[in-house]
Write an enzyme that holds these catalytic residues in place. Sequence first.
Site, PDB file in Angstrom:
ATOM      1  N   HIS A 115     117.395 -35.545  61.895  1.00  0.00           N
ATOM      2  CA  HIS A 115     117.454 -34.784  60.639  1.00  0.00           C
ATOM      3  C   HIS A 115     118.477 -35.471  59.732  1.00  0.00           C
ATOM      4  O   HIS A 115     119.049 -36.515  60.111  1.00  0.00           O
ATOM      5  CB  HIS A 115     117.820 -33.322  60.908  1.00  0.00           C
ATOM      6  CG  HIS A 115     119.016 -33.148  61.797  1.00  0.00           C
ATOM      7  ND1 HIS A 115     120.292 -33.491  61.406  1.00  0.00           N
ATOM      8  CD2 HIS A 115     119.128 -32.705  63.069  1.00  0.00           C
ATOM      9  CE1 HIS A 115     121.136 -33.235  62.379  1.00  0.00           C
ATOM     10  NE2 HIS A 115     120.462 -32.775  63.420  1.00  0.00           N
ATOM     11  N   GLY A 149     121.444 -34.975  59.106  1.00  0.00           N
ATOM     12  CA  GLY A 149     122.756 -35.214  59.719  1.00  0.00           C
ATOM     13  C   GLY A 149     122.778 -36.571  60.406  1.00  0.00           C
ATOM     14  O   GLY A 149     123.712 -37.370  60.217  1.00  0.00           O
ATOM     15  N   HIS A 150     121.742 -36.841  61.219  1.00  0.00           N
ATOM     16  CA  HIS A 150     121.665 -38.150  61.894  1.00  0.00           C
ATOM     17  C   HIS A 150     121.551 -39.282  60.876  1.00  0.00           C
ATOM     18  O   HIS A 150     122.165 -40.339  61.029  1.00  0.00           O
ATOM     19  CB  HIS A 150     120.423 -38.216  62.797  1.00  0.00           C
ATOM     20  CG  HIS A 150     120.431 -37.251  63.934  1.00  0.00           C
ATOM     21  ND1 HIS A 150     119.555 -36.193  64.015  1.00  0.00           N
ATOM     22  CD2 HIS A 150     121.190 -37.193  65.052  1.00  0.00           C
ATOM     23  CE1 HIS A 150     119.773 -35.528  65.118  1.00  0.00           C
ATOM     24  NE2 HIS A 150     120.757 -36.101  65.768  1.00  0.00           N
ATOM     25  N   GLN A 181     122.726 -34.364  80.927  1.00  0.00           N
ATOM     26  CA  GLN A 181     123.654 -33.522  80.164  1.00  0.00           C
ATOM     27  C   GLN A 181     123.095 -32.125  79.908  1.00  0.00           C
ATOM     28  O   GLN A 181     123.732 -31.315  79.252  1.00  0.00           O
ATOM     29  CB  GLN A 181     124.066 -34.197  78.856  1.00  0.00           C
ATOM     30  CG  GLN A 181     122.975 -34.279  77.794  1.00  0.00           C
ATOM     31  CD  GLN A 181     123.441 -35.100  76.602  1.00  0.00           C
ATOM     32  OE1 GLN A 181     123.511 -36.324  76.657  1.00  0.00           O
ATOM     33  NE2 GLN A 181     123.781 -34.437  75.515  1.00  0.00           N
ATOM     34  N   GLY A 224     128.756 -37.029  65.151  1.00  0.00           N
ATOM     35  CA  GLY A 224     128.903 -35.953  64.181  1.00  0.00           C
ATOM     36  C   GLY A 224     129.971 -34.947  64.607  1.00  0.00           C
ATOM     37  O   GLY A 224     130.124 -34.657  65.795  1.00  0.00           O
ATOM     38  N   LYS A 239     129.784 -31.941  64.268  1.00  0.00           N
ATOM     39  CA  LYS A 239     129.173 -30.702  64.770  1.00  0.00           C
ATOM     40  C   LYS A 239     129.452 -30.549  66.267  1.00  0.00           C
ATOM     41  O   LYS A 239     129.692 -29.456  66.755  1.00  0.00           O
ATOM     42  CB  LYS A 239     127.674 -30.691  64.511  1.00  0.00           C
ATOM     43  CG  LYS A 239     127.096 -29.392  64.953  1.00  0.00           C
ATOM     44  CD  LYS A 239     125.713 -29.165  64.484  1.00  0.00           C
ATOM     45  CE  LYS A 239     125.050 -28.216  65.422  1.00  0.00           C
ATOM     46  NZ  LYS A 239     124.769 -28.834  66.725  1.00  0.00           N
ATOM     47  N   SER A 255     118.934 -30.369  65.783  1.00  0.00           N
ATOM     48  CA  SER A 255     117.555 -30.519  66.261  1.00  0.00           C
ATOM     49  C   SER A 255     117.035 -29.196  66.817  1.00  0.00           C
ATOM     50  O   SER A 255     115.836 -28.939  66.826  1.00  0.00           O
ATOM     51  CB  SER A 255     117.491 -31.591  67.341  1.00  0.00           C
ATOM     52  OG  SER A 255     118.096 -32.762  66.863  1.00  0.00           O
ATOM     53  N   ARG A 256     117.949 -28.359  67.290  1.00  0.00           N
ATOM     54  CA  ARG A 256     117.533 -27.081  67.894  1.00  0.00           C
ATOM     55  C   ARG A 256     117.148 -26.028  66.838  1.00  0.00           C
ATOM     56  O   ARG A 256     116.567 -25.003  67.182  1.00  0.00           O
ATOM     57  CB  ARG A 256     118.619 -26.541  68.814  1.00  0.00           C
ATOM     58  CG  ARG A 256     118.789 -27.376  70.084  1.00  0.00           C
ATOM     59  CD  ARG A 256     119.801 -26.745  71.022  1.00  0.00           C
ATOM     60  NE  ARG A 256     119.878 -27.441  72.287  1.00  0.00           N
ATOM     61  CZ  ARG A 256     120.677 -28.484  72.547  1.00  0.00           C
ATOM     62  NH1 ARG A 256     121.453 -28.957  71.605  1.00  0.00           N
ATOM     63  NH2 ARG A 256     120.691 -29.054  73.743  1.00  0.00           N
TER      64      ARG A 256
HETATM   65  O1  PAF Z   1     125.134 -35.697  70.560  1.00  0.00           O
HETATM   66  C1  PAF Z   1     124.091 -36.094  71.126  1.00  0.00           C
HETATM   67  O2  PAF Z   1     123.029 -36.159  70.553  1.00  0.00           O
HETATM   68  C2  PAF Z   1     124.177 -36.515  72.585  1.00  0.00           C
HETATM   69  O3  PAF Z   1     125.075 -35.728  73.286  1.00  0.00           O
HETATM   70  C3  PAF Z   1     124.500 -38.003  72.774  1.00  0.00           C
HETATM   71  C4  PAF Z   1     125.883 -38.344  72.240  1.00  0.00           C
HETATM   72  C5  PAF Z   1     123.454 -38.845  72.069  1.00  0.00           C
HETATM   73  C6  PAF Z   1     124.472 -38.365  74.253  1.00  0.00           C
HETATM   74  O4  PAF Z   1     123.223 -38.128  74.820  1.00  0.00           O
END
Ligand code: PAF
Length: 291
Positions: free
Chosen positions: A34, A36-37, A61, A150, A152, A189-190
């Site tokens: 989005h 932000g990215h 994760q 970010g 965030k 993204s969520r």
């Molecule tokens: O912030 C994220 O999108 C993820 O935690 C990252 C840093 C890409 C690691 O998978």
Amino acid sequence: MQICNTIPALRQLLDEYRKKGKSIGLVPTMGALHSGHISLIEKAKSGNDVAVCSIYINPTQFNNQEDFEMYPQTVEKDCELLKPAGCDVVFVPSHEEMYPGGFHNDLTKLDFGSISEELEGKFRPGHFNGVGIVVSKLLNIVNPDKAFFGQKDLQQFLIINKLVKDFSFGVELVCCPIIREKDGLAMSSRNSRLSQEERNEASLLFKVLSQAKEKLIFGEDVNVVGNEAKEKIASNKFFKLEYFEIVDIKSLKPIHQIKGLEDIALFVSAYLGKARLIDNILINATKCSDN
Ligand code: PAF
């Protein structure tokens, strides 16, 4: 823009850039990009010769299998956004590439100490271990001059900052401001999981954070401000509050008395329908990049 799916292909390409004296900026993402990215990609490109974006939904994760399975996969669309933003290289590895021994196996455990036990750490066991592993892998694979994250995910940034210092990674970390929708909702993204009705309510978190920040600046009592903020979120029937904390920016431990306003951050996490939203605000906006 070139797309690499394997580590050797990416390393070879980046070695060629390095031989020509080009600097490399990395933006690690899990895709579903989005604005932000895209702002991170633009920063990476403006501060480096080559901007690399990694897109990898890192299974280690996710502490919640449903969250992992529901995570949007939109690589083609992501690439369409990356190209005009100036991205030079996209790294889209498979699970086998990133975890050749399997990701259910007994992977290395990282212990980040107390900063990983606060806030997200209380609700997402193992999350930061998985982030630490995948970010270490990405930094080793790409070997960037700078890596962009970010604000965030501020707790994540502080943990990655510790990782980079503790393991002497030769990368400069850059923490970039939160990009918000017009009504203040932090881009994520969520957010795509929100129904229209939920989306209409979603800016409450930013409003509560901003009001609490103003009250603290005005000198109101920390505990009163914190309790009022919690009450505002908890009393909205759409939200299920996980935490609202006023913390010290270095330790991330809750504070009950204000010593210096510049060292304070406010963090919130709440479910809105199926989406788990997080947000934060700093009293002193320059603090993120100082760390
Ligand atoms: O912030 C994220 O999108 C993820 O935690 C990252 C840093 C890409 C690691 O998978």
